[in-house]
Write a protein that holds these residues in place. Structure first.
Motif, PDB file in Angstrom:
ATOM      1  N   SER A 102      25.193  45.110  41.954  1.00 48.96           N
ATOM      2  CA  SER A 102      24.854  44.305  40.781  1.00 48.96           C
ATOM      3  C   SER A 102      25.838  44.568  39.640  1.00 48.96           C
ATOM      4  O   SER A 102      26.257  43.633  38.939  1.00 48.96           O
ATOM      5  N   CYS A 105      28.988  42.756  40.392  1.00 49.26           N
ATOM      6  CA  CYS A 105      28.844  41.328  40.087  1.00 49.26           C
ATOM      7  C   CYS A 105      29.046  41.069  38.598  1.00 49.26           C
ATOM      8  O   CYS A 105      29.721  40.109  38.200  1.00 49.26           O
ATOM      9  N   ILE A 114      33.641  38.185  42.678  1.00 43.47           N
ATOM     10  CA  ILE A 114      32.201  37.945  42.632  1.00 43.47           C
ATOM     11  C   ILE A 114      31.653  37.742  44.028  1.00 43.47           C
ATOM     12  O   ILE A 114      30.551  38.220  44.358  1.00 43.47           O
ATOM     13  N   ARG A 118      28.850  40.064  45.837  1.00 36.50           N
ATOM     14  CA  ARG A 118      27.622  39.515  46.417  1.00 36.50           C
ATOM     15  C   ARG A 118      27.441  40.004  47.856  1.00 36.50           C
ATOM     16  O   ARG A 118      26.315  40.224  48.310  1.00 36.50           O
TER      17      ARG A 118
END
Length: 462
Positions: A102, A105, A114, A118
């Protein structure tokens, strides 16, 4: 004189339940909520993230597809790893890794970073989620286990309603906040897991089927990647070659699983399951339904933001009726569970009516209030399908096949979701028409009904 005691020996008292089982349940629920929220937030935040990071329209699809593909690959081995190294340890690894993912991200500065972040989230989410059921069975006596399991429904329902709203509100400030919010939640969950989760012993004799996991993951990627990326590349020959290769890889996977089972190994999927028509139809039903479900809600998010110009928060609030309908559908399905397959088939009809209702009202000036009734009906149908699906399909398998069948269905749910994101997302961006895209979604729901006719009539009674 010796007196013999002829009274029957009393059975030993059952062991006392785990002391910290209820705080531990809260930890498991926190992990599930964190994973559920991050599986869906990009449906709301995707257009804003793409505008900030750049990249083609396929980035919006990859934000969800990369996560679900990684989750699929991880789920194939996550449960077995819990048996091998211990469920508490794997849960901790999953929570910490998911929290780090997280953060990655939130720090991403390009489409590539990104997507990679993920993938990290999906892999560690797959390490965390499968441990919950095993931990609950260890902690709770039979009489309390049903109560504990029953808490998942309301918590997941509140998450389904509140998650998009929270994502919309945070995206309106800065999309990175939808990932940064996981840092305090993940840190608290990890610390609480250290304190409250019971130590679990590894199961001896269990081995990972790494070749099988690699083959299944490769086949899924070969199928999904060209569906997402092919349109932007002009549908070159390699896209069709990859899709053809995916079928060959899945054939090799099936042969490998049969060979491993014959040699006394631990296959990812018991080959005997593929000889059961009801289970095979259940896999087909689930793949089609979850593709339609995931793709439909992605398209609604794209349509409201890119087509109607709604803000992320307004788009999220527009989707609330579908979440409320889903919760209501699950409640109705539970009350009518004795009707088994009929509930699921009725759900397909209701969801189809909801999707066609959205098509009927979709126009350049449509308001959230005009969309609300159709979205409510679509959500109601989704709940009627989703609630009985797993128990109905599991009625087709033998007790010794339960673990393998459950893992296969859970992984297939992710595969279906990735396919839906790829197929319906590509169709929407390719045609620019929400009506054409949703008619395809309606056709997928009709196929769910047709294939669902081959499911067992009644759910398994646990």
């Amino acid at each position: 004189m010796t007196v013999l005691d002829t009274r029957p020996a009393q059975a030993p008292a059952p062991p006392a339940p785990y002391k910290w089982r209820w705080p531990a349940l809260a930890v498991v629920l926190a992990g599930s909520v964190m994973e559920l929220l991050d599986a869906t937030v990009t449906n709301v935040a995707g257009p804003t993230m793409r505008a900030d990071l750049g990249g083609g329209t396929s980035l919006i699809q990859w934000l969800g597809a990369a996560y679900t593909l990684a989750m699929t690959a991880g789920l194939l081995t996550g449960g077995r790893l819990g048996d091998i190294v211990g469920r508490k340890r794997m849960f901790l690894i999953g929570v910490v890794g998911f929290t780090v993912g997280s953060l990655l991200c939130a720090l991403a500065a390009s489409p590539e970073t990104i997507i990679a972040a993920r993938v990290v989230q999906g892999l560690f989410g797959a390490a965390m989620i499968p441990q919950g059921m095993g931990l609950m069975k260890e902690m709770f006596p039979p009489k309390e286990l049903a109560v504990a399991m029953g808490m998942f429904g309301p918590v997941m329902g509140l998450s389904a309603v509140g998650g998009p709203i929270l994502a919309g509100a945070l995206t309106g400030v800065d999309w990175r906040l939808i990932f940064l919010i996981n840092l305090p939640i993940g840190t608290a969950a990890a610390l609480a897991a250290l304190r409250f989760l019971p130590p679990s012993r590894p199961v001896k004799g269990v081995r990972l089927d790494l070749p099988g996991a690699a083959l299944a993951s490769a086949g899924t990627v070969l199928m999904v990647f060209p569906l997402v990326q092919g349109r932007e590349s002009g549908w070159p020959a390699w896209a069709f070659a990859m899709m053809a290769a995916s079928a060959a890889v899945f054939a090799v996977f099936a042969a490998h699983e049969k060979r491993r089972a014959r040699r006394g190994g631990d296959p990812l999927v018991a080959p005997s399951l593929f000889g059961k028509r009801a289970f095979v139809s259940g896999m087909a039903t689930g793949t089609i339904y979850f593709a339609a479900f995931t793709g439909f809600f992605l398209v609604i998010g794209l349509y409201t933001q890119l087509g109607l110009g709604y803000s992320p928060l307004k788009a999220a609030l527009t989707s609330v009726p579908s979440s409320l309908g889903m919760i209501a559908g699950m409640g109705v399905a539970q009350a009518a569970r004795r009707h088994g397959r009929k509930v699921l088939l009725a759900g397909a009809v209701v969801m189809g009516l909801g999707v066609t209702g959205v098509i009927a009202v979709a126009s350049p000036g449509v308001s959230p209030w005009q969309l609300a009734p159709a979205l409510l009906v679509a959500g109601l149908g989704s709940g009627l399908i989703m609630s009985p699906y797993f128990s109905i399909v599991m009625a087709a398998v033998e007790p010794q096949e339960t673990g393998s069948a459950s893992g296969a269905l859970t992984a297939l749910q992710q595969v279906g979701g990735a396919l839906g994101l790829a197929l319906l997302g590509t169709l929407y961006f390719g045609t620019g028409s929400v009506a054409i895209t949703l008619w395809v979604a309606a056709g997928m729901i009709a196929a769910t009904f047709a294939v669902g006719l081959m499911l067992p009539k009644q759910a398994r009674e646990d």
